[in-house]
Design a protein around this motif. Sequence first.
Motif, short mmCIF file in Angstrom:
data_model
loop_
_atom_site.label_atom_id
_atom_site.label_comp_id
_atom_site.label_asym_id
_atom_site.label_seq_id
_atom_site.Cartn_x
_atom_site.Cartn_y
_atom_site.Cartn_z
N GLY A 3 0.83 -1.21 0.00
CA GLY A 3 0.00 0.00 0.00
C GLY A 3 0.86 1.25 0.00
N VAL A 4 1.66 1.41 -1.04
CA VAL A 4 2.63 2.52 -1.06
C VAL A 4 2.23 3.64 -2.02
CG1 VAL A 4 4.54 1.04 -0.34
CG2 VAL A 4 4.08 1.35 -2.78
N TYR A 5 1.06 3.54 -2.65
CA TYR A 5 0.69 4.55 -3.65
C TYR A 5 -0.48 5.43 -3.23
CZ TYR A 5 3.72 1.52 -6.31
OH TYR A 5 4.81 0.79 -6.72
N ASP A 6 -1.15 5.09 -2.13
CA ASP A 6 -2.37 5.83 -1.79
C ASP A 6 -2.10 7.27 -1.42
OD1 ASP A 6 -2.46 5.79 1.47
OD2 ASP A 6 -1.60 3.95 0.70
N ILE A 7 -0.94 7.57 -0.80
CA ILE A 7 -0.64 8.97 -0.49
C ILE A 7 -0.62 9.79 -1.77
CG2 ILE A 7 1.11 10.57 0.36
CD1 ILE A 7 1.90 8.53 2.45
N ALA A 8 0.09 9.28 -2.77
CA ALA A 8 0.23 10.02 -4.02
C ALA A 8 -1.09 10.17 -4.75
CB ALA A 8 1.26 9.32 -4.92
N TYR A 9 -1.92 9.12 -4.77
CA TYR A 9 -3.15 9.24 -5.56
C TYR A 9 -4.29 9.89 -4.79
CZ TYR A 9 -5.06 4.67 -3.83
OH TYR A 9 -5.55 3.62 -3.09
N LEU A 10 -4.21 9.98 -3.47
CA LEU A 10 -5.25 10.67 -2.71
C LEU A 10 -4.89 12.12 -2.41
CD1 LEU A 10 -6.27 7.93 -0.09
CD2 LEU A 10 -7.52 8.60 -2.15
N ARG A 11 -3.62 12.39 -2.24
CA ARG A 11 -3.18 13.74 -1.88
C ARG A 11 -3.54 14.78 -2.94
NH1 ARG A 11 1.12 17.00 -2.43
NH2 ARG A 11 2.17 15.62 -3.89
N SER A 12 -3.62 14.32 -4.18
CA SER A 12 -3.86 15.26 -5.28
C SER A 12 -5.34 15.58 -5.50
CB SER A 12 -3.29 14.67 -6.58
OG SER A 12 -3.92 13.43 -6.88
N ILE A 13 -6.25 14.92 -4.77
CA ILE A 13 -7.67 15.10 -5.01
C ILE A 13 -8.22 16.21 -4.11
CG2 ILE A 13 -9.91 13.96 -5.17
CD1 ILE A 13 -8.48 11.28 -5.14
N PRO A 14 -8.89 17.20 -4.68
CA PRO A 14 -9.49 18.26 -3.86
C PRO A 14 -10.46 17.69 -2.83
CG PRO A 14 -9.51 18.89 -6.18
CD PRO A 14 -9.08 17.45 -6.13
N ASN A 15 -10.54 18.38 -1.70
CA ASN A 15 -11.45 18.09 -0.58
C ASN A 15 -11.01 16.94 0.30
OD1 ASN A 15 -13.24 20.15 -1.36
ND2 ASN A 15 -14.38 18.78 -2.71
N MET A 16 -10.00 16.18 -0.09
CA MET A 16 -9.59 15.01 0.70
C MET A 16 -8.72 15.44 1.88
SD MET A 16 -9.55 11.75 1.29
CE MET A 16 -10.11 10.87 -0.17
N VAL A 17 -9.01 14.87 3.05
CA VAL A 17 -8.15 14.98 4.23
C VAL A 17 -7.51 13.62 4.44
CG1 VAL A 17 -8.08 15.32 6.73
CG2 VAL A 17 -9.52 16.79 5.30
N LEU A 18 -6.19 13.59 4.66
CA LEU A 18 -5.45 12.33 4.76
C LEU A 18 -4.53 12.37 5.97
CD1 LEU A 18 -4.72 9.58 3.52
CD2 LEU A 18 -3.06 10.76 2.06
N MET A 19 -4.65 11.36 6.83
CA MET A 19 -3.84 11.33 8.04
C MET A 19 -3.33 9.92 8.31
SD MET A 19 -7.00 12.08 10.70
CE MET A 19 -8.57 11.26 10.50
N MET A 20 -2.28 9.85 9.14
CA MET A 20 -1.70 8.56 9.52
C MET A 20 -1.16 8.67 10.94
SD MET A 20 1.04 6.13 7.55
CE MET A 20 0.99 4.35 7.88
N PRO A 21 -1.48 7.70 11.81
CA PRO A 21 -1.08 7.79 13.21
C PRO A 21 0.35 7.33 13.45
CG PRO A 21 -2.34 5.80 12.88
CD PRO A 21 -2.32 6.50 11.56
N LYS A 22 0.93 7.84 14.52
CA LYS A 22 2.27 7.41 14.92
C LYS A 22 2.23 6.13 15.74
CE LYS A 22 2.72 10.06 19.27
NZ LYS A 22 1.34 10.58 19.36
N ASP A 23 1.07 5.84 16.35
CA ASP A 23 0.91 4.63 17.16
C ASP A 23 -0.57 4.28 17.25
OD1 ASP A 23 -0.26 6.24 19.24
OD2 ASP A 23 1.75 6.73 19.97
#
Length: 628
Positions: free
Chosen positions: A428-448
Amino acid sequence: MLLDQIHGPEDLKALTAEQLEQLAAETRQFLIEKLSVTGGHLASNLGVVELTIALHYLFDSPTDKFIYDVGHQSYVHKMLTGRMGRFDTLRKYHGMCGFVKRAESEHDVWEAGHSSTSLSAAMGMAVARDLNRDANRVVALIGDGALTGGMALEALNHIGHEKRKLMVILNDNEMSIAPNVGALSNYLARIRSDRHYKKAKEEVEHLIKKVPAIGGTLAKTAERLKDAFKYMVVPGVWFEELGLTYFGPIDGHNLPLLIETLKQADKVNGPVLVHVITTKGKGYSPAEADSHTWHGISPYKIESGQVLKTVGPPMYTEVFGKTLIELAEQDPRLVAITPAMPGGSGLLPFAKRFPDRMFDVGIAEQHAATFSAGLATIGLKPVFAVYSTFLQRAYDQVVHDICRANLNVIFAIDRAGFVGPDGETHHGVYDIAYLRSIPNMVLMMPKDENELRHMMKTAVSYNDGPIAVRYARINGLGVPMDETLKEIPIGTWEVVRPGNDAVILAVGPMIPAALEAAEAMAKEGTQVRVVNARFIKPMDEAMLNAIAGEDIPVITVEEGTQLGGFGSGVLEFYSLQGIYGLRIKLVGVPDYFVEHGSVKEQRQEVGLTAERLVQELQTLVPRKRQRA
C-alpha cells in the motif's frame, strides 16, 4: 514418491488414473508440510489439487495458456511446472512468489494479486492467438467470489459476444476470502443444489423431439416450450444466455470426471464455462473447518493445526475494529462497508455487534465507494474499510462520486505501506500520491495505535467532506491507550523530539526510525527535531513556515512512493510560498516495485531505516558532525 518424478507437465502425460490419484494425495501432503513452515495460502490451494492436475494432464503448458485469477491458488501449478525445490523459499525475500509471476517461469503467463482480471486477460490472449493464426488453448480459472467483480462480468459479456474458442473454469468453493454475498452467489447456490438437473434436461429434450413437426407454428411452440423448461430446470442458463456453453456443475475432486468433462468442453469451437465445485482446504481438517482463517496462514503445527503467532501489542487492524464499535455505540449514523474483507479489515466484531449497520458488498470496490457516497448523501456516516492496494481499483469513484461532491465518507485504509510476504501486488505505497492530489480530501496517519483511536474519533466528528486514515499491517507499539477519545485539530503536527540543527518530518511507522536516528546524531553533538507529520493533507503550514524561518535542513520520510508523496507535498508547499534555498531531502519508496519478503527486509532494501537517515543527516549537517 511419485511426486519426486514430476519435473514438468510432460511427466503427467503417461500416468495412469490410479497414479494421478496418488499424485493428488502426495501433492496435498507436500503443501501441508511445506506451508506449516513458510505459511501461505493453504486452503485455496488444497481445493484445486485435482483441477490443476487434470489441466496439466490434458493440456500443454506453456503453449496452452493457463490464466489464474488473483494467483494465490497457483501453488500446485508451480509444483507441476518444476518449482517444487523452491517451496522452502515461498514468500521469502528473493524467494518464490506466493502468486503467479511471469519472471519466475514460462508457465506463468499472467500475474495478478487483485481479483476478477483473468477473464479479460484470457480474452486478450485468445484474440491475439487468432490474429496470429495459432491454435493453442486459452484457459481462464476464476473463483465464484471473483466472478462478482464488475470487471469479470464485463469480460464475460465480451467473451460471449466474440464467440472465440476460450475455456472459463469457474472454481466454485462457495467462499473467496470471506463468505460470498450477492445475487450471483445465490444463483450459483441454486445451481449447486439442483441434483436432478441433468435428468430433467434430458427428459425435456426427449419429449420435444417426440412432437411431430407438422407446421411452423407447432415447431415454434415446441421451441418456446423447450426454452421455458430450460429456464426452469437447466442450470447455467445465465451463462448460456451470455453466449457461453455451460458444463456442470461437477465434482472438482473427482479426477476421472474432471478429465472427461474438460475433454468434452475442449471440443466446443467457442467459449465454454466449466462449473467445478470444490472444497476449500480439502484434505486437511483444520482448513476445511475454517477456510477463512486458513486462506492465508502463518506457520502452524500440522498435527493440531495450532497457528504459531508471536505475542505482542495488538495490530492496528484490531485497534481500528474495536474503536469503530466504540464510536458506533455513540453515533447511530455510523455504518461500515467492506469489499469482501470483513475479517482482514477487523470488522467481524462490528458485524456481530451491529449486523444491520455492516455491509459486505463482495469483491466490488467501485460499487463499495459509490455505495458509501450514496449513504453519505442521506446523512449517514459510512466508514469504507479497505486495503490500500484494493482502494486503487475504485480511484475514479473516489474522485468523481465522493471528493467532487465533497461527501462525508470516511476511508479506513488498511495495509498502508509494505505488507511483507504478499509482495508487490499488495503493497500500500501509492495511496498517499493518488489521494493527496484530489481536492477536498483529508489524509492522516497515526504514529501509534493510541493516536489511531483519536484519528477515528476525528474522522467521525469531521463534517466537511471525505477524510481518510491510513495504517500499516503491523502490530502497534504497545503504548498506553487513552480511555477518552478526542478530536485532533485538522492539519496539525506535533514535535515528538526537540532539536534545532535539523528536522525530520516523519509519517506514521517511520517515526521510530526517525527517533533512533536523532538519538544517534545527538551522540555526535547534532540535535535533530522529530516531527509527527500526522496530517499528510492538509499539512501544518504554520510549522513549515517556522522551519523555513530557522533555515535548518529538512528530511521527509514516508513508507510510500517518493514520487508524488508526502515529501513532494512539502516541496510543493515551499515552492508555492516562494521559499527557496532550503536543504531538503526526500526519503521514501523509490520508483520500482518492491518484491516480497519481510517488512524489515523491504524497508532495508529501499533505505527506510535509521541508518539511512543518519547518513543523510551527516551529509546535510556536516559542520555539526565535524565539531562533535
